[in-house]
Scaffold this motif. Structure first.
Motif, PDB file in Angstrom:
ATOM      1  N   THR A  63       0.829  -1.208   0.000  1.00  0.00           N
ATOM      2  CA  THR A  63       0.000   0.000   0.000  1.00  0.00           C
ATOM      3  C   THR A  63       0.863   1.258   0.000  1.00  0.00           C
ATOM      4  O   THR A  63       0.519   2.247  -0.661  1.00  0.00           O
ATOM      5  N   LYS A  64       1.980   1.232   0.695  1.00  0.00           N
ATOM      6  CA  LYS A  64       2.854   2.404   0.717  1.00  0.00           C
ATOM      7  C   LYS A  64       3.520   2.620  -0.642  1.00  0.00           C
ATOM      8  O   LYS A  64       3.733   3.768  -1.063  1.00  0.00           O
ATOM      9  N   LEU A  65       3.852   1.545  -1.336  1.00  0.00           N
ATOM     10  CA  LEU A  65       4.394   1.679  -2.691  1.00  0.00           C
ATOM     11  C   LEU A  65       3.371   2.320  -3.615  1.00  0.00           C
ATOM     12  O   LEU A  65       3.700   3.186  -4.434  1.00  0.00           O
ATOM     13  N   VAL A  66       2.119   1.903  -3.490  1.00  0.00           N
ATOM     14  CA  VAL A  66       1.069   2.471  -4.335  1.00  0.00           C
ATOM     15  C   VAL A  66       0.813   3.925  -3.960  1.00  0.00           C
ATOM     16  O   VAL A  66       0.609   4.778  -4.833  1.00  0.00           O
ATOM     17  N   GLU A  67       0.843   4.231  -2.677  1.00  0.00           N
ATOM     18  CA  GLU A  67       0.681   5.628  -2.260  1.00  0.00           C
ATOM     19  C   GLU A  67       1.814   6.495  -2.815  1.00  0.00           C
ATOM     20  O   GLU A  67       1.594   7.652  -3.220  1.00  0.00           O
ATOM     21  N   ALA A  68       3.017   5.962  -2.874  1.00  0.00           N
ATOM     22  CA  ALA A  68       4.141   6.695  -3.465  1.00  0.00           C
ATOM     23  C   ALA A  68       3.910   6.919  -4.952  1.00  0.00           C
ATOM     24  O   ALA A  68       4.212   7.992  -5.491  1.00  0.00           O
ATOM     25  N   ALA A  69       3.346   5.909  -5.620  1.00  0.00           N
ATOM     26  CA  ALA A  69       3.052   6.030  -7.053  1.00  0.00           C
ATOM     27  C   ALA A  69       2.021   7.120  -7.308  1.00  0.00           C
ATOM     28  O   ALA A  69       2.094   7.845  -8.309  1.00  0.00           O
ATOM     29  N   VAL A  70       1.064   7.260  -6.402  1.00  0.00           N
ATOM     30  CA  VAL A  70       0.058   8.313  -6.532  1.00  0.00           C
ATOM     31  C   VAL A  70       0.723   9.687  -6.460  1.00  0.00           C
ATOM     32  O   VAL A  70       0.402  10.601  -7.231  1.00  0.00           O
ATOM     33  N   ILE A  71       1.667   9.845  -5.541  1.00  0.00           N
ATOM     34  CA  ILE A  71       2.380  11.126  -5.399  1.00  0.00           C
ATOM     35  C   ILE A  71       3.235  11.414  -6.626  1.00  0.00           C
ATOM     36  O   ILE A  71       3.277  12.548  -7.129  1.00  0.00           O
ATOM     37  N   GLU A  72       3.899  10.393  -7.140  1.00  0.00           N
ATOM     38  CA  GLU A  72       4.810  10.564  -8.271  1.00  0.00           C
ATOM     39  C   GLU A  72       4.080  10.718  -9.607  1.00  0.00           C
ATOM     40  O   GLU A  72       4.657  11.220 -10.575  1.00  0.00           O
TER      41      GLU A  72
END
Length: 312
Positions: A63-72
């Motif tokens: 989930t944190k990887l996906v949240e990072a993808a949302v930011i990027e």
């Protein structure tokens, strides 16, 4: 933008005659390759996590990887989806843990049990603005925790779909029309064929309702050939022809699941790298081209199969 559910994605896809790619993620490089491709092509995307991926990489890490993808990648809508949730408890855990969409897969259960548990999942999910996918029919094949023998596979019965959707309240429906999980989808000599007549009948029974295809990797030949060239043994791997999938995407199919092609792209790239650089051992050196291979494969799927470029 924050993580989204699939309501608006599917509404636009149905009206526009295209599908959203639902790509399975297991690690950072896969997440990066998928989302970089979607950002460049301005395509909406569903990042989906299987029960097997949660066991491998841990719910929190993913989930944190996906949240990072949302930011990027702020210019594209991204949904975080549970793939093949086998129980209410698993679906609830993912909803509570930040997923914006879940699939309850009760296709192996008797019809009434499938209805009751899917209804229970939908009732809980909708309290938190989470969308729910369910499944009718059984796809053959093996992928992660999904294992169905060929003789146990069943096409979706169009006579059941209206009753199922009405009683469960689910937001989308995965159907079985000839796709299959894994890279070895068909027996040698068997010709792949999608039952678009079943898809059309389901669409007639559920006008405007989003349909999902699982097991829809095409097992891209160049990756199979590359794996075999560098020591693999996949002579009988064959997938769904991409022109069939594109036709389905023009109809009622709003979500197409792709996993095996990701695995093949990554594995082919890593095999090639080590064949050409046998003394290297830095993971960054072989995972970087693997990430690029995934990105290029996703770009191909968006343009050749899904038709969702520019739809973000």
């Amino acid at each position: 933008m924050p993580l989204v559910n699939t309501v608006e994605m599917f509404k636009k896809a149905y009206a526009g005659g295209y599908a959203i790619g639902a790509f399975n993620v297991n690690n950072m490089e896969i997440v990066q390759g998928i989302t970089e491709a979607c950002q460049e092509l301005k395509a909406p995307v569903i990042l989906q996590v299987s029960a097997g991926a949660r066991k491998y990489a841990n719910h929190t890490y993913l989930t944190k990887l996906v949240e990072a993808a949302v930011i990027e990648n702020p210019d594209i809508p991204i949904a975080l989806h549970l793939d093949h949730g086998s129980s209410y408890e698993l679906c609830k855990d993912c909803i509570d843990g930040g997923f914006t969409s879940v699939m309850f897969d009760g296709s192996s259960k008797p019809y009434e049990e499938n209805v009751e548990e899917a209804r229970k999942v939908a009732e809980y999910a909708h309290k938190y603005n989470v969308t729910v996918e369910a499944e009718l029919g059984k796809l053959a094949g093996v992928e992660d925790d999904v294992k169905v023998e060929d003789d146990k596979a069943q096409f979706t019965d169009p006579d059941e779909v209206q009753d199922f959707v009405k009683r469960t309240g689910v937001d989308s429906l995965a159907i079985a029309i000839g796709t299959s999980h894994g890279a070895y989808k068909f027996k040698p000599g068997q010709k792949p064929k999608l039952r678009l007549d079943i898809l059309q009948e389901v669409s007639n029974r559920l006008p405007g309702f989003p349909i999902v295809l699982h097991g829809a990797s095409s097992v891209i030949p160049e990756f199979v050939q590359m794996i075999n060239q560098y020591g693999g043994q996949m002579p009988d791997a064959i997938g769904i022809p991409e022109e069939m999938l594109r036709e389905a995407a023009k109809m009622a199919v709003c979500k197409i699941n792709i996993d095996s092609d990701l695995r093949l792209a990554m594995t082919a790239s890593v095999r090639k790298y080590f064949a050409e650089n046998p003394t290297h051992f830095d993971p960054r050196q072989y995972l970087a081209p693997a990430r690029t291979a995934i990105k290029e494969m996703v770009e191909h799927k968006i343009t050749a199969v899904l038709g969702c470029a520019g739809k973000a």
